[in-house]
Design a protein around this motif. Structure first.
Motif, PDB file in Angstrom:
ATOM      1  N   GLU A 376      11.055 -21.796  -0.931  1.00 57.58           N
ATOM      2  CA  GLU A 376      11.162 -20.384  -1.334  1.00 57.58           C
ATOM      3  C   GLU A 376      11.715 -20.233  -2.742  1.00 57.58           C
ATOM      4  O   GLU A 376      11.463 -19.236  -3.403  1.00 57.58           O
ATOM      5  CB  GLU A 376      12.010 -19.601  -0.322  1.00 57.58           C
ATOM      6  N   THR A 377      12.495 -21.217  -3.208  1.00 56.18           N
ATOM      7  CA  THR A 377      13.048 -21.136  -4.559  1.00 56.18           C
ATOM      8  C   THR A 377      12.192 -21.909  -5.555  1.00 56.18           C
ATOM      9  O   THR A 377      12.594 -22.111  -6.704  1.00 56.18           O
ATOM     10  CB  THR A 377      14.500 -21.657  -4.591  1.00 56.18           C
ATOM     11  N   GLY A 378      11.039 -22.377  -5.101  1.00 56.70           N
ATOM     12  CA  GLY A 378      10.089 -22.997  -6.017  1.00 56.70           C
ATOM     13  C   GLY A 378      10.389 -24.440  -6.385  1.00 56.70           C
ATOM     14  O   GLY A 378       9.752 -25.008  -7.271  1.00 56.70           O
ATOM     15  N   VAL A 379      11.344 -25.055  -5.710  1.00 60.44           N
ATOM     16  CA  VAL A 379      11.665 -26.461  -5.993  1.00 60.44           C
ATOM     17  C   VAL A 379      10.525 -27.360  -5.502  1.00 60.44           C
ATOM     18  O   VAL A 379      10.150 -28.333  -6.148  1.00 60.44           O
ATOM     19  CB  VAL A 379      12.992 -26.873  -5.325  1.00 60.44           C
ATOM     20  N   ILE A 380       9.982 -27.015  -4.358  1.00 60.50           N
ATOM     21  CA  ILE A 380       8.785 -27.710  -3.867  1.00 60.50           C
ATOM     22  C   ILE A 380       7.693 -26.666  -3.611  1.00 60.50           C
ATOM     23  O   ILE A 380       7.987 -25.471  -3.462  1.00 60.50           O
ATOM     24  CB  ILE A 380       9.048 -28.529  -2.573  1.00 60.50           C
ATOM     25  N   SER A 381       6.469 -27.124  -3.569  1.00 64.21           N
ATOM     26  CA  SER A 381       5.352 -26.188  -3.412  1.00 64.21           C
ATOM     27  C   SER A 381       4.367 -26.758  -2.396  1.00 64.21           C
ATOM     28  O   SER A 381       4.603 -27.811  -1.796  1.00 64.21           O
ATOM     29  CB  SER A 381       4.654 -26.005  -4.751  1.00 64.21           C
ATOM     30  N   ASP A 382       3.238 -26.072  -2.249  1.00 65.01           N
ATOM     31  CA  ASP A 382       2.201 -26.531  -1.324  1.00 65.01           C
ATOM     32  C   ASP A 382       1.765 -27.957  -1.631  1.00 65.01           C
ATOM     33  O   ASP A 382       1.302 -28.678  -0.741  1.00 65.01           O
ATOM     34  CB  ASP A 382       0.983 -25.603  -1.407  1.00 65.01           C
ATOM     35  N   LYS A 383       1.922 -28.363  -2.898  1.00 59.97           N
ATOM     36  CA  LYS A 383       1.535 -29.723  -3.290  1.00 59.97           C
ATOM     37  C   LYS A 383       2.363 -30.750  -2.497  1.00 59.97           C
ATOM     38  O   LYS A 383       1.817 -31.691  -1.923  1.00 59.97           O
ATOM     39  CB  LYS A 383       1.767 -29.884  -4.799  1.00 59.97           C
ATOM     40  N   GLU A 384       3.658 -30.521  -2.452  1.00 62.38           N
ATOM     41  CA  GLU A 384       4.518 -31.453  -1.714  1.00 62.38           C
ATOM     42  C   GLU A 384       4.344 -31.310  -0.198  1.00 62.38           C
ATOM     43  O   GLU A 384       4.382 -32.293   0.541  1.00 62.38           O
ATOM     44  CB  GLU A 384       5.995 -31.223  -2.057  1.00 62.38           C
ATOM     45  N   THR A 385       4.214 -30.059   0.255  1.00 65.55           N
ATOM     46  CA  THR A 385       4.190 -29.847   1.712  1.00 65.55           C
ATOM     47  C   THR A 385       2.811 -30.120   2.308  1.00 65.55           C
ATOM     48  O   THR A 385       2.644 -30.025   3.525  1.00 65.55           O
ATOM     49  CB  THR A 385       4.585 -28.394   2.082  1.00 65.55           C
ATOM     50  N   GLY A 386       1.861 -30.445   1.470  1.00 69.44           N
ATOM     51  CA  GLY A 386       0.518 -30.696   1.991  1.00 69.44           C
ATOM     52  C   GLY A 386      -0.136 -29.407   2.470  1.00 69.44           C
ATOM     53  O   GLY A 386      -0.910 -29.423   3.433  1.00 69.44           O
ATOM     54  N   GLY A 387       0.222 -28.293   1.821  1.00 66.44           N
ATOM     55  CA  GLY A 387      -0.423 -27.024   2.151  1.00 66.44           C
ATOM     56  C   GLY A 387       0.303 -26.216   3.208  1.00 66.44           C
ATOM     57  O   GLY A 387      -0.135 -25.116   3.545  1.00 66.44           O
ATOM     58  N   ILE A 388       1.390 -26.746   3.729  1.00 64.78           N
ATOM     59  CA  ILE A 388       2.136 -25.961   4.728  1.00 64.78           C
ATOM     60  C   ILE A 388       2.940 -24.885   4.001  1.00 64.78           C
ATOM     61  O   ILE A 388       3.714 -25.183   3.085  1.00 64.78           O
ATOM     62  CB  ILE A 388       3.096 -26.867   5.543  1.00 64.78           C
ATOM     63  N   GLU A 389       2.729 -23.642   4.411  1.00 66.70           N
ATOM     64  CA  GLU A 389       3.475 -22.551   3.798  1.00 66.70           C
ATOM     65  C   GLU A 389       4.864 -22.495   4.437  1.00 66.70           C
ATOM     66  O   GLU A 389       5.060 -21.937   5.515  1.00 66.70           O
ATOM     67  CB  GLU A 389       2.721 -21.227   4.017  1.00 66.70           C
TER      68      GLU A 389
END
Lengths: 615, 159
Positions: A376-389
């Protein structure tokens, strides 16, 4: 008597199983289970050892009362150096496995080395052998337990196993016995996986004797009477399970919410004991199916639940349209409030996956909460989570990650690092809500001051089961103290830690202490065991165990500087509830605690203290 | 009054205090593997079910025994195995349709529930009253009372 006086020593490197007599001098000093196994670990291993190295040992240990008719006397613990923490680990489990191990004639099973190939240990009384586990490697705890019973054509075998998570190195993997009970915390299952040991399967028929049977039957009957008449153990826990706490703790403003950003969860009621018992709109049935007790337990706090069949998690998957253990309070909190998810079916399903693949719902949920904050603070994004919101409140994110973490796949492999390693990896160590690498359980240190000191000083990292001062500060047992006050908490925490050290070494469940003082427990141990066992002596054992664990951690490289809390709890005040405006007063409690313990200002037990407690 | 063990699986939590009490009474040791009563745990269905001998009037085990080692306790109606007479042939374990007579390899005899001479320890050990020892002619009385209360409550409320 009571002790089997017998150890099974298994060397996985050599493939050997051998019996040896229990050191009875140590048993008189450390009682059993947690205390006695820690003594063996301290004597036999280097505290600096890598937890996942073959040189680390893993000890499954029962207490002298395990397998007797004392209420709750079916416990065993797993003692090792924790994979999650690098500190001493001792995870306690119920179910039936502990009794089976004791009934087979063993106080302890000491597991050394590392097997070249996956194996499982099969024990029938005095016969013990290591068998090929290739058929079970890569399968869940459920399939392993059922597979082993089917292979040996014996449904009465009791099994403790790891799931895929333990094989692939998820740092907070459990050892699951009897399908849904677990030695849950600190990554004891990860250690087991590193040894290529898939399961321990036991069938016992030797039995357990006590020193003075007549006295023992009288003492245990008196104990059971006390439990049944106590409002917590006789009514609250049997009726609602540990989930009786959800609304109580939320109202106390002590329910850590969304990675401890808040102390009250607006969805608490939706994930509470009351919600578990509510009729579902879909089929008119409640999630809660029945009450399940562990071996010998006359309290019966365990819950067995189902997920609503129309829920997205199970609708297309009949294999999960079954009953399993949960929800239990700590798990419901971690999977729910810590992530902001209030869909009780999603929580129950995630808990099933924890049971199935053997990982700790507390560390898992708390780590997901930390990851959500980073997302939520933009430290990680969909790229890291593999598309998991990965937003707070997303049930889908929670259940997807439960399945991925159980198998160490995708972003689940990163969740499997635990919050400390995960947050460090992304440069945000301050977002890990943990002590000594272990995530907090379900009580906020700002709102229940004693728990802050409990967490900071706990030898296995943040934990509610090392001194449950919630009992006094919220429930008023044995006497009510003000949860927001810091005065007197150092002494309270120490007293709870010492008593807990003794109970965890006996074979009894800690939950008895809502009703039992050591004056209720001592006569039961005294009747069962050789020697004079008084409440005073049990406190001495507890203090000795506590200091022994502390010395192990100090030799492992921990210092007083590790007795701390995340900045969030020390600097950011609680925003709502009875503790609004408060932060943890750890800085004031800790020096007093060290002094009461007889430790130096740096938190090291002094020579006089070690001498006094005969360490 | 003849009494009978009454089992209500819905009340069972699976704690096995009955098995502990049974093994201690009969073997002098805490050892569920030697218990005459067993609790079955159907995990996926969330059901726990205690099961033991129901003391059949016309008992298959007793009829099958070739050495008359099983007799009726006149006081309790229990079918009791005489260790002195039992030769361990296990024919009774085959005859029993319910599986509640079992061979004990360590003694070479069969074991079964004997109602502890009229004071069954499983019942007194059960913390939830899932196992009770009640009037044999009225084992259904509690269920009847519960249903009576349920079925009558509507009309009472309306009246």
């Amino acid at each position: 008597m009571a002790w089997a006086r017998n150890i099974l020593r298994v060397n996985l490197t050599k493939g050997t199983c051998a019996n040896e007599p229990l050191n009875m001098d140590w048993a008189q000093k450390y009682l059993g289970q947690r205390g006695l196994a820690t003594k063996y670990l301290v004597e036999e291993t280097d505290p600096k050892v890598d937890p996942l190295s073959p040189d680390n040992k893993m000890i499954m240990a029962t207490g002298p009362l395990t397998g007797t008719c004392a209420s709750t006397a079916g416990r065993y613990s797993v003692i090792t150096k924790g994979a999650l923490t690098g500190a001493i680990a001792c995870s306690n489990s119920g179910g039936y496995f502990g009794n089976e191990m004791k009934n087979a004639g063993y106080d302890m099973i000491i597991i050394e080395g590392k097997s070249e190939k996956p194996v499982y240990l099969f024990v029938e009384d005095d016969k013990a052998e290591l068998l090929d586990a290739s058929a079970y490697w890569g399968t869940s705890c459920w399939d392993t337990e059922e597979g082993i019973k089917a292979k040996h054509q014996d449904p009465q075998i009791r099994v403790a196993s790891i799931g895929i998570s333990g094989e692939v190195g998820v740092k907070f993997s459990c050892i699951v016995n009897d399908m849904h009970r677990a030695a849950g915390r600190s990554g004891v299952g990860t250690v087991m996986g590193s040894k290529n040991l898939k399961a321990v399967a036991i069938r016992g028929s030797v039995g357990v004797k006590v020193d003075d049977p007549e006295k023992f039957l009288a003492a245990t009957a008196a104990g059971k009477e006390v439990l049944s008449e106590n409002p917590v153990t006789g009514q609250g826990l049997p009726a609602f399970g540990t989930q009786v706490l959800m609304n109580v703790i939320n109202e106390s403003g002590a329910l850590p919410t969304r990675n401890h950003k808040e102390v009250q969860f607006e969805g608490a009621n939706n994930i509470s004991a009351e919600a578990m018992a509510e009729a579902r709109p879909g089929d008119g049935k409640a999630n809660l199916l029945t009450t399940a007790a562990c071996f010998g337990c006359t309290i019966g706090c365990g819950r067995i639940s189902t997920v609503e069949r129309s829920h997205y998690t199970v609708a297309e998957r009949p294999e999960y349209q079954i009953a399993s253990g949960g929800l239990e309070y700590e798990a419901a909190w971690a999977l729910g409030a810590a992530t902001g998810v209030d869909d009780i079916n999603a929580l129950t399903f995630a808990n099933f996956i924890c049971n199935e693949q053997g990982f700790d719902p507390i560390s898992f949920g708390a780590t997901v909460g930390a990851a959500m904050e980073m997302y939520e603070t933009g430290v990680i994004s969909d790229k890291e989570t593999g598309g998991i919101e990965l937003k707070f409140g997303s049930a889908k994110a929670l259940t997807d990650l439960a399945e991925l973490t159980g198998k160490g796949e995708g972003f689940g492999a990163e969740i499997g690092l635990g919050s400390k390693r995960l947050c460090e990896k992304y440069g945000k160590p301050e977002l890990s809500m943990a002590v000594k690498g272990q995530e907090f359980p379900a009580y906020d240190a700002r709102s229940i001051q004693g728990m802050g000191l409990t967490y900071a000083t706990s030898n296995r990292g943040a934990c509610h089961l090392r001194s449950y001062t919630v009992s006094s500060e919220i429930l008023g047992v044995p006497e009510k103290t003000d949860p927001t006050a810091i005065e007197g908490k150092a002494g309270l925490v120490m007293a709870f830690q010492d008593a807990t050290g003794a109970v965890d070494s006996s074979g009894l469940c800690l939950f008895t202490t809502f009703a039992w003082s050591l004056d209720d427990i001592a006569p039961q141990i005294d009747a069962a065991c050789e020697g004079e066992w008084t409440a005073e002596r049990l406190v001495e054992v507890g203090e000795r165990v506590w200091n022994l664990e502390r010395m192990y951690n100090i030799r492992a490289g921990f210092t007083g500087a590790d007795d701390t809390l995340p900045k969030r709890l020390l600097k950011d005040a609680a925003k709502t509830g009875p503790a609004e405006g408060k932060v943890s007063g750890l800085g004031k409690m800790l020096p007093e605690y060290y002094e009461l313990r007889g430790w130096t200002a740096d938190g090291v037990p002094s020579n006089e203290t070690l001498e006094r407690i005969a360490l | 009054m003849l009494k009978s063990l009454q089992i209500d699986p819905e009340k069972c939590t699976g704690c096995l205090q009955c098995e502990l009490a049974c093994s201690y009474e009969n073997e002098g040791i805490f050892n569920p593997s030697k218990s005459r009563i067993k609790v079955f745990n159907f995990h996926e269905q969330g059901r726990m079910v205690p099961y033991t001998c129901t003391q059949c009037d016309d008992a298959w085990c007793m009829s099958a025994c070739p050495v008359d080692a099983i007799s009726v306790d006149a006081e309790t109606g229990a079918k009791v195995v005489s260790d002195a007479a039992c030769v361990g042939c296990k024919v009774c374990t085959i005859a029993c349709p319910f599986g509640t007579v079992n061979y004990n390899a360590s003694s070479g005899k069969v074991i079964k529930c004997d109602l502890c001479g009229g004071d069954p320890k499983c019942a007194s050990a059960c913390p939830t009253d899932a196992i009770t020892y009640v009037d044999a002619n009225w084992t259904g009385i509690d269920k009847m009372r519960n249903w009576a209360a349920k079925t009558d409550s509507g009309s009472q409320a309306e009246a």
